[in-house]
Design a protein around this motif. Structure first.
Motif, mmCIF file in Angstrom:
data_model
loop_
_atom_site.group_PDB
_atom_site.id
_atom_site.type_symbol
_atom_site.label_atom_id
_atom_site.label_comp_id
_atom_site.label_asym_id
_atom_site.label_seq_id
_atom_site.Cartn_x
_atom_site.Cartn_y
_atom_site.Cartn_z
ATOM 1 N N PRO A 76 0.823 -1.249 -0.048
ATOM 2 C CA PRO A 76 -0.073 0.019 -0.076
ATOM 3 C C PRO A 76 1.019 1.260 -0.108
ATOM 4 O O PRO A 76 2.112 1.266 0.446
ATOM 5 C CB PRO A 76 -0.836 -0.061 1.350
ATOM 6 N N LEU A 77 0.395 2.337 -0.393
ATOM 7 C CA LEU A 77 0.671 3.708 -0.409
ATOM 8 C C LEU A 77 0.886 4.009 0.958
ATOM 9 O O LEU A 77 0.128 3.549 1.593
ATOM 10 C CB LEU A 77 0.193 4.479 -1.196
ATOM 11 N N PRO A 78 1.599 5.222 1.172
ATOM 12 C CA PRO A 78 1.381 5.629 2.806
ATOM 13 C C PRO A 78 -0.010 6.176 2.851
ATOM 14 O O PRO A 78 -0.639 6.514 1.943
ATOM 15 C CB PRO A 78 2.529 6.978 2.820
ATOM 16 N N ASP A 79 -0.133 6.225 4.407
ATOM 17 C CA ASP A 79 -1.769 6.561 4.259
ATOM 18 C C ASP A 79 -2.335 7.726 4.103
ATOM 19 O O ASP A 79 -3.368 8.071 3.718
ATOM 20 C CB ASP A 79 -2.077 6.620 6.068
ATOM 21 N N ASP A 80 -1.356 8.772 3.859
ATOM 22 C CA ASP A 80 -1.898 10.189 3.445
ATOM 23 C C ASP A 80 -2.217 9.989 1.785
ATOM 24 O O ASP A 80 -2.367 11.175 1.346
ATOM 25 C CB ASP A 80 -1.053 11.184 3.776
ATOM 26 N N ALA A 81 -1.883 8.980 1.051
ATOM 27 C CA ALA A 81 -2.239 9.021 -0.386
ATOM 28 C C ALA A 81 -3.611 8.085 -0.699
ATOM 29 O O ALA A 81 -3.839 7.389 -0.089
ATOM 30 C CB ALA A 81 -1.153 8.278 -0.988
ATOM 31 N N ASP A 82 -4.267 8.557 -1.524
ATOM 32 C CA ASP A 82 -5.512 8.142 -1.991
ATOM 33 C C ASP A 82 -5.198 7.635 -3.727
ATOM 34 O O ASP A 82 -4.685 8.540 -4.443
ATOM 35 C CB ASP A 82 -6.529 9.121 -2.003
ATOM 36 N N VAL A 83 -5.931 6.352 -3.805
ATOM 37 C CA VAL A 83 -5.964 5.783 -5.198
ATOM 38 C C VAL A 83 -7.327 5.973 -5.470
ATOM 39 O O VAL A 83 -8.232 5.675 -4.779
ATOM 40 C CB VAL A 83 -5.540 4.379 -5.060
ATOM 41 N N HIS A 84 -7.459 6.748 -6.662
ATOM 42 C CA HIS A 84 -8.816 6.967 -7.344
ATOM 43 C C HIS A 84 -9.039 5.981 -8.419
ATOM 44 O O HIS A 84 -8.344 5.973 -9.403
ATOM 45 C CB HIS A 84 -9.018 8.482 -7.766
ATOM 46 N N LEU A 85 -10.208 5.446 -8.389
ATOM 47 C CA LEU A 85 -10.592 4.621 -9.505
ATOM 48 C C LEU A 85 -11.322 5.500 -10.471
ATOM 49 O O LEU A 85 -12.550 6.042 -10.201
ATOM 50 C CB LEU A 85 -11.296 3.373 -9.045
ATOM 51 N N ILE A 86 -10.859 5.706 -11.742
ATOM 52 C CA ILE A 86 -11.650 6.859 -12.542
ATOM 53 C C ILE A 86 -12.127 6.107 -13.660
ATOM 54 O O ILE A 86 -12.570 6.687 -14.782
ATOM 55 C CB ILE A 86 -10.412 7.778 -13.021
ATOM 56 N N GLY A 87 -11.790 4.733 -13.906
ATOM 57 C CA GLY A 87 -12.395 4.210 -15.116
ATOM 58 C C GLY A 87 -13.652 3.294 -14.653
ATOM 59 O O GLY A 87 -13.727 2.993 -13.366
ATOM 60 N N PRO A 88 -14.494 2.613 -15.549
ATOM 61 C CA PRO A 88 -15.376 1.916 -15.355
ATOM 62 C C PRO A 88 -15.335 1.042 -14.309
ATOM 63 O O PRO A 88 -14.325 0.313 -14.396
ATOM 64 C CB PRO A 88 -16.171 1.415 -16.813
ATOM 65 N N LEU A 89 -16.351 0.706 -13.452
ATOM 66 C CA LEU A 89 -16.287 -0.630 -12.457
ATOM 67 C C LEU A 89 -17.212 -1.378 -12.680
ATOM 68 O O LEU A 89 -18.362 -1.158 -12.689
ATOM 69 C CB LEU A 89 -16.321 0.221 -11.384
ATOM 70 N N GLN A 90 -16.884 -2.823 -13.021
ATOM 71 C CA GLN A 90 -17.904 -3.852 -13.146
ATOM 72 C C GLN A 90 -18.381 -4.367 -11.837
ATOM 73 O O GLN A 90 -17.499 -4.455 -11.052
ATOM 74 C CB GLN A 90 -17.304 -5.000 -13.910
ATOM 75 N N THR A 91 -19.432 -4.812 -11.712
ATOM 76 C CA THR A 91 -19.940 -5.340 -10.345
ATOM 77 C C THR A 91 -19.170 -6.467 -10.119
ATOM 78 O O THR A 91 -18.840 -6.651 -8.682
ATOM 79 C CB THR A 91 -21.487 -5.478 -10.295
ATOM 80 N N ASN A 92 -18.825 -7.255 -10.857
ATOM 81 C CA ASN A 92 -17.933 -8.218 -10.357
ATOM 82 C C ASN A 92 -16.492 -8.187 -9.958
ATOM 83 O O ASN A 92 -16.005 -8.985 -9.484
ATOM 84 C CB ASN A 92 -17.923 -9.515 -11.411
ATOM 85 N N LYS A 93 -16.176 -6.774 -10.086
ATOM 86 C CA LYS A 93 -14.749 -6.384 -9.420
ATOM 87 C C LYS A 93 -14.945 -5.416 -8.352
ATOM 88 O O LYS A 93 -13.892 -4.972 -7.882
ATOM 89 C CB LYS A 93 -14.199 -5.713 -10.647
ATOM 90 N N VAL A 94 -15.974 -5.308 -7.754
ATOM 91 C CA VAL A 94 -16.320 -4.560 -6.592
ATOM 92 C C VAL A 94 -15.671 -5.058 -5.617
ATOM 93 O O VAL A 94 -14.775 -4.087 -4.738
ATOM 94 C CB VAL A 94 -17.855 -4.355 -6.501
ATOM 95 N N ARG A 95 -15.632 -6.138 -5.229
ATOM 96 C CA ARG A 95 -15.020 -6.705 -4.014
ATOM 97 C C ARG A 95 -13.469 -6.515 -4.108
ATOM 98 O O ARG A 95 -12.873 -6.285 -2.915
ATOM 99 C CB ARG A 95 -15.096 -8.374 -3.852
ATOM 100 N N GLN A 96 -12.780 -6.923 -5.144
ATOM 101 C CA GLN A 96 -11.369 -6.426 -5.268
ATOM 102 C C GLN A 96 -11.111 -5.061 -5.247
ATOM 103 O O GLN A 96 -10.105 -4.647 -4.628
ATOM 104 C CB GLN A 96 -10.843 -6.955 -6.616
ATOM 105 N N ALA A 97 -11.968 -4.157 -5.887
ATOM 106 C CA ALA A 97 -11.525 -2.741 -5.868
ATOM 107 C C ALA A 97 -11.613 -2.276 -4.510
ATOM 108 O O ALA A 97 -10.870 -1.237 -4.366
ATOM 109 C CB ALA A 97 -12.583 -2.081 -6.889
ATOM 110 N N ILE A 98 -12.599 -2.419 -3.692
ATOM 111 C CA ILE A 98 -12.780 -1.754 -2.547
ATOM 112 C C ILE A 98 -11.680 -2.010 -1.399
ATOM 113 O O ILE A 98 -11.357 -1.542 -0.660
ATOM 114 C CB ILE A 98 -14.230 -1.660 -2.070
ATOM 115 N N ARG A 99 -10.958 -2.966 -1.765
ATOM 116 C CA ARG A 99 -9.762 -3.399 -0.768
ATOM 117 C C ARG A 99 -8.760 -2.308 -1.092
ATOM 118 O O ARG A 99 -8.101 -2.146 -0.065
ATOM 119 C CB ARG A 99 -9.350 -4.784 -1.103
ATOM 120 N N VAL A 100 -8.526 -1.801 -2.194
ATOM 121 C CA VAL A 100 -7.592 -0.884 -2.450
ATOM 122 C C VAL A 100 -7.650 0.609 -2.744
ATOM 123 O O VAL A 100 -7.191 1.184 -2.523
ATOM 124 C CB VAL A 100 -6.490 -1.499 -3.519
ATOM 125 N N VAL A 101 -9.124 0.665 -3.321
ATOM 126 C CA VAL A 101 -9.161 2.186 -3.700
ATOM 127 C C VAL A 101 -9.819 2.964 -2.432
ATOM 128 O O VAL A 101 -10.413 2.648 -1.717
ATOM 129 C CB VAL A 101 -10.052 2.045 -4.772
#
Ligand code: PLP
Length: 234
Positions: A76-101
């Motif tokens: 992970p990046l340091p706590d003060d950094a944010d990862v923004h998902l800016i591309g389309p999010l498929q529902t079957n990727k939600v679980r993986q996505a919200i672990r990191v973004v």
């Protein structure tokens, strides 16, 4: 010595130049430059470039593919950094996505909100999101219609784990950025109307990319998503 072509410019040179352009655009619009956040769009670039940008002071990084995000941010990046998902999010990727973004800028349909609402409590997580609006109506662009934005904002407000605090749009690619000024102005108008109608605060307007961020700032952008102008051609 050879001249400073864009190709030979370092990340630091480009970062300084963009910071200046953002500040100048803000001042021309009689806005405080501190009110504008640069989201460094690091998609396709390796983690080392992200870390280098972090060291230069960038704290927001834009990515568009969940698979790439998982690999790139395994550490992970340091706590003060944010990862923004800016591309389309498929529902079957939600679980993986919200672990990191840290933020999803591309919420554009009720099914996605339902899936996020189901998964976030399972991971004991909360998430900040933006509603992506397809202002220009281009068929190949994701995003909801301007008419749908209100019901999505209201729907998100009913999910305790979700916070919607603004809107995002992507303008069509054009040679002259002035051409897309109305797109940015319309997103601001949609936001103003929604804020008035719903009573929900929507301070964030994520709009403007490498080719058009100065016009977007003139029209009220609070977040500009800059890839190529910072990291070079992809
Ligand atoms: C790639 C991308 C950007 C950045 O585009 P550049 O032209 O590289 O600045 C911004 N927003 C979204 C949604 C993107 O996919």
């Amino acid at each position: 010595m050879s001249g400073h072509s864009l190709a030979s410019a370092t990340l630091e040179d480009r970062a300084v130049a963009i910071g200046q352009q953002v500040a100048d655009a803000a001042e021309r619009a009689h806005r405080d430059p501190a009110g504008i956040t640069i989201v460094a769009v690091s998609k396709t670039f390796p983690r080392e470039r992200v870390d280098a940008a972090y060291d230069l002071g960038f704290r927001h990084f834009g990515e568009n593919r969940v698979q790439e995000i998982r690999q790139k941010y395994e550490t992970p990046l340091p706590d003060d950094a944010d990862v923004h998902l800016i591309g389309p999010l498929q529902t079957n990727k939600v679980r993986q996505a919200i672990r990191v973004v840290d933020r999803v800028e591309s919420v554009d349909r009720d099914r996605l909100i339902e899936t996020l609402a189901a998964e976030l409590p399972r991971q004991e997580r909360t998430l900040r999101v933006l509603v992506q609006v397809n202002v220009s109506g281009e068929a190949q662009k994701s995003g909801c219609t301007p008419e749908e934005a209100g019901s999505l904002v209201r729907m998100i407000a009913d999910v305790p784990e979700l916070t919607c605090d603004g809107l995002m749009t992507m303008a069509p690619y054009v040679d002259d950025p002035e051409t897309v000024r109305p797109v940015f102005a319309q997103l601001r108008e949609i936001r103003d109307r929604l804020q008035h109608d719903t009573g929900i605060a929507l301070p964030i307007l994520s709009m403007g990319m490498s080719g058009d961020f100065e016009v977007a700032i003139a029209e009220g952008a609070t977040h500009v998503r800059i890839g190529r102008a910072l990291f070079g051609e992809r």
